[in-house]
Design an enzyme around this catalytic site. Structure first.
Site, short mmCIF file in Angstrom:
data_model
loop_
_atom_site.label_atom_id
_atom_site.label_comp_id
_atom_site.label_asym_id
_atom_site.label_seq_id
_atom_site.Cartn_x
_atom_site.Cartn_y
_atom_site.Cartn_z
N SER A 17 0.85 -1.19 0.00
CA SER A 17 0.00 0.00 0.00
C SER A 17 0.88 1.24 0.00
O SER A 17 2.01 1.21 0.50
CB SER A 17 -0.89 0.02 1.25
OG SER A 17 -1.56 1.26 1.37
N TYR A 48 -2.44 -1.18 10.48
CA TYR A 48 -2.54 -1.56 9.07
C TYR A 48 -1.37 -0.97 8.29
O TYR A 48 -0.69 -1.67 7.53
CB TYR A 48 -3.86 -1.07 8.47
CG TYR A 48 -3.95 -1.24 6.97
CD1 TYR A 48 -4.44 -2.42 6.42
CD2 TYR A 48 -3.55 -0.23 6.10
CE1 TYR A 48 -4.53 -2.59 5.04
CE2 TYR A 48 -3.62 -0.39 4.72
CZ TYR A 48 -4.12 -1.57 4.20
OH TYR A 48 -4.18 -1.73 2.84
#
Length: 254
Positions: A139, A152
């Protein structure tokens, strides 16, 4: 990487980026096998894409990962691409005095140990292929953490680091390690909203596949490049600006 005539295994292939990638590869003449936890969703994707194979898998179960990998290899001996896509994105508060320990452990299991386990289960088979790929889906938050999803973001930073080591360790084999680092893409990972700040899924898949053809390390759509280049001694200013802007205009959630 050639975009056709591969045999591709994708985790988290029943929704979002995983499903869109699976369907794009399927349409280009690849044999695609998707993995997911819920059989009903696997069946739905298979009905919409005749010829696509499915397998039920919980990547948090190491024994199941090994068993499913053996099953997939037996069924598809030409397998040459593994895409570690499955992930979850709960919100948290790194400044709070309480911790949802069960959620935190599940997050690390899924987002970090999941790709590690899946890679290990397939890598010896991949080494026997003339040309093979492990593709890890991290990400942009690996480089620019979103403070309200601190853990996360940390798991994605860890997956980026792991990909660097994995790439080095496989340097003298037929296996190449690629890392896809998506920006905010309009999927149901958080809440599909049509927010103008999110990249439309179709645009993300189209640009990612274009870049995948020539990539040797990272697969980054253009809007990620300035954020990828932000790391270093002065990275804190952009991280603060980014997170303050999201406090002012929060991400919509269900």
């Amino acid at each position: 990487m050639k975009l056709s005539d591969n045999t591709i295994f994708i985790t988290g292939g029943t929704s979002g980026i995983g499903r869109a990638l699976a369907e794009a590869f399927h349409q280009r003449g690849n044999q695609v096998i998707i993995a997911g936890r819920r059989q009903a969703l696997l069946d739905e994707v298979a009905r919409a894409n005749p010829g696509m194979d499915t397998v039920q898998l919980d990547i948090n179960d190491p024994e199941q990962v090994r068993a499913v990998a053996a099953q997939v290899i037996l069924r598809h001996p030409s397998l040459n691409v593994v895409i570690n896509n499955a992930g979850i994105m709960p919100f948290d508060d790194a400044g709070a005095g309480s911790l949802n320990d069960e959620q935190a452990v599940g997050l690390v299991q899924t987002n970090l140990l999941g790709p590690v386990r899946v890679s290990a289960a397939f890598v010896e088979h991949l080494k026997a292929q003339p040309q093979a790929y492990i593709i890890n889906n991290s990400s942009v938050l690996a480089y620019l953490p979103l403070a309200v999803t601190a853990l996360y973001s940390a798991t994605k930073a860890a997956l980026h680091s792991y990909s660097l080591s994995q790439r080095f360790m496989l340097r003298d084999t037929s296996v190449r390690v690629l890392e896809v680092a998506p920006p905010w893409v309009d999927t149901d990972l958080i809440h599909k909203s049509g927010d103008a700040r999110a990249m439309p899924l179709d645009d993300f898949i189209r640009e990612t596949l274009e870049k995948l053809e020539t990539a040797t390390t990272e697969v980054l759509v253009d809007r990620v490049l300035p954020l990828r280049a932000n790391q270093g001694a002065n990275e804190h200013a952009l991280i603060e600006q980014f997170n303050l802007s999201l406090i002012a205009n929060p991400i919509p959630v269900a």
